[in-house]
Motif scaffolding. Structure first.
Motif, PDB file in Angstrom:
ATOM      1  N   GLY A 166      32.106  49.118  31.763  1.00 36.02           N
ATOM      2  CA  GLY A 166      32.629  50.040  32.767  1.00 36.02           C
ATOM      3  C   GLY A 166      31.818  50.024  34.046  1.00 36.02           C
ATOM      4  O   GLY A 166      32.386  50.017  35.156  1.00 36.02           O
ATOM      5  N   ILE A 167      30.487  50.025  33.921  1.00 44.52           N
ATOM      6  CA  ILE A 167      29.616  49.995  35.104  1.00 44.52           C
ATOM      7  C   ILE A 167      29.819  48.692  35.888  1.00 44.52           C
ATOM      8  O   ILE A 167      29.841  48.687  37.119  1.00 44.52           O
ATOM      9  N   ALA A 168      29.971  47.578  35.156  1.00 46.62           N
ATOM     10  CA  ALA A 168      30.213  46.297  35.829  1.00 46.62           C
ATOM     11  C   ALA A 168      31.522  46.341  36.614  1.00 46.62           C
ATOM     12  O   ALA A 168      31.603  45.830  37.738  1.00 46.62           O
ATOM     13  N   MET A 169      32.541  46.983  36.065  1.00 49.46           N
ATOM     14  CA  MET A 169      33.821  47.091  36.771  1.00 49.46           C
ATOM     15  C   MET A 169      33.690  47.968  38.020  1.00 49.46           C
ATOM     16  O   MET A 169      34.273  47.672  39.059  1.00 49.46           O
ATOM     17  N   ILE A 170      32.900  49.040  37.920  1.00 47.07           N
ATOM     18  CA  ILE A 170      32.674  49.898  39.087  1.00 47.07           C
ATOM     19  C   ILE A 170      31.939  49.127  40.177  1.00 47.07           C
ATOM     20  O   ILE A 170      32.283  49.193  41.361  1.00 47.07           O
ATOM     21  N   ALA A 171      30.912  48.377  39.771  1.00 45.30           N
ATOM     22  CA  ALA A 171      30.101  47.631  40.738  1.00 45.30           C
ATOM     23  C   ALA A 171      30.908  46.528  41.421  1.00 45.30           C
ATOM     24  O   ALA A 171      30.629  46.167  42.563  1.00 45.30           O
ATOM     25  N   LEU A 172      31.913  45.995  40.729  1.00 47.74           N
ATOM     26  CA  LEU A 172      32.699  44.890  41.269  1.00 47.74           C
ATOM     27  C   LEU A 172      33.929  45.348  42.047  1.00 47.74           C
ATOM     28  O   LEU A 172      34.732  44.534  42.482  1.00 47.74           O
ATOM     29  N   ASP A 173      34.065  46.697  42.245  1.00 52.03           N
ATOM     30  CA  ASP A 173      35.279  47.194  42.888  1.00 52.03           C
ATOM     31  C   ASP A 173      35.344  46.800  44.360  1.00 52.03           C
ATOM     32  O   ASP A 173      36.403  46.838  44.972  1.00 52.03           O
TER      33      ASP A 173
END
Length: 314
Positions: A139-146
């Protein structure tokens, strides 16, 4: 008996932690509304919050304030230093990326704390915790890649620094159970304010904020931050970590909605999915662990009552 003492130990913990989370919900929003340079907002936040924390400590402990500081010892000094890094990471994160991103990354601090407890305190983690860790990392990786922009990456990195140092803080506080570390947050404010003040003085021009900006800064740094953080710092003395983690999600959800509504900071679809994954994982984990605690309590109560009955017949 006063009204507060009429509440149970758990009810007091729910009120303290939930109240602290709700008070802190507009924190990220007001940082953006103040719209001050990095060094200046950190300087004001540091010095004003230090004053607020000191006033709260004096009101709570009175003549015993010095004794409260002595009880914190060297652990308290480490807590102050770590919270200084958390403050810098949180404020600078909000300067460079969306408020919702910062709050959702910060929500992962209990998971990071679990990993640190495994590494430092050698605590065994159940499989459900490892599963939660993996899901939150995704989830954090998806937030960072937004957002591929450099500014967003910098902001997300600062937010992750805030979450990590907050997690180390949680782990460190567990080594001194029952000791209130909130008075040491005065020194956190002094450290942040002094360091940021040096950078502010090094700038070519120094000026006071406009009246509307100053009002926002005073509201945030002198009232909201000291009151909210003090309540949050007290909550874990009354509640298990699973419930504390769930209540902290109130700040994330309400804070993100406020930024979305007032600043129109709509997260990208990938960040929304990542945020839902992080918040959903932490919610399910917290509710499941709360259920386990209630089950364990139900098993222990009959055994305790039998012990009491036997001792009364002797």
């Amino acid at each position: 008996m006063n009204r507060w003492s009429s509440f149970s130990h758990r009810q007091q913990g729910l009120l303290l932690t939930g109240g602290g989370a709700m008070i802190m919900a507009p924190d990220a929003l007001l940082i953006k509304v103040a719209d001050l340079p990095d060094a200046e907002i950190l300087m004001w936040r540091g010095f004003l919050s230090a004053l607020g924390f000191l006033l709260i400590a004096l009101a709570r402990y009175g003549r015993g304030t010095l004794a409260a500081y002595r009880r914190c010892g060297w652990t308290g000094i480490a807590v102050a230093l770590l919270f200084s890094l958390t403050t810098c990471g949180f404020v600078l994160g909000n300067q460079y990326t969306k408020a919702g991103n910062v709050l959702m990354i910060l929500a992962s601090s209990p998971i990071i704390a679990a990993v640190l407890s495994w590494l430092i305190l050698k605590e065994r983690l159940p499989r459900r915790t490892w599963l939660a860790i993996c899901l939150c990392m995704v989830g954090i990786a998806m937030i960072a890649l937004d957002d591929a922009g450099a500014g967003s990456w910098v902001g997300n990195a600062f937010a992750l620094m805030a979450a990590t140092t907050l997690a180390i803080n949680f782990t460190l506080c567990r080594t001194r159970p029952g000791v209130d570390m909130s008075p040491m947050l005065v020194f956190n404010g002094i450290i942040v304010g002094s360091t940021a003040g040096l950078f502010w003085l090094a700038e070519s021009e120094q000026s006071l904020p406009a009246a509307n900006q100053l009002a926002v800064v005073i509201l945030l740094c002198l009232i909201i931050v000291p009151c909210g953080v003090t309540l949050l710092q007290r909550g874990p003395l009354y509640l298990p970590s699973a419930e504390v983690g769930l209540l902290l999600l109130l700040e994330v959800v309400v804070g993100t909605l406020l930024a979305w509504w007032i600043l129109a900071e709509q997260p990208a679809p990938m960040a929304i999915v990542g945020g839902i994954l992080v918040l959903g994982t932490l919610s399910v984990k917290g509710l499941y662990e709360r259920r386990l605690e209630l089950r364990m309590r139900d098993r222990l109560e009959p055994a305790l009552s039998v012990t009491v009955d036997r001792s009364s017949t002797l």
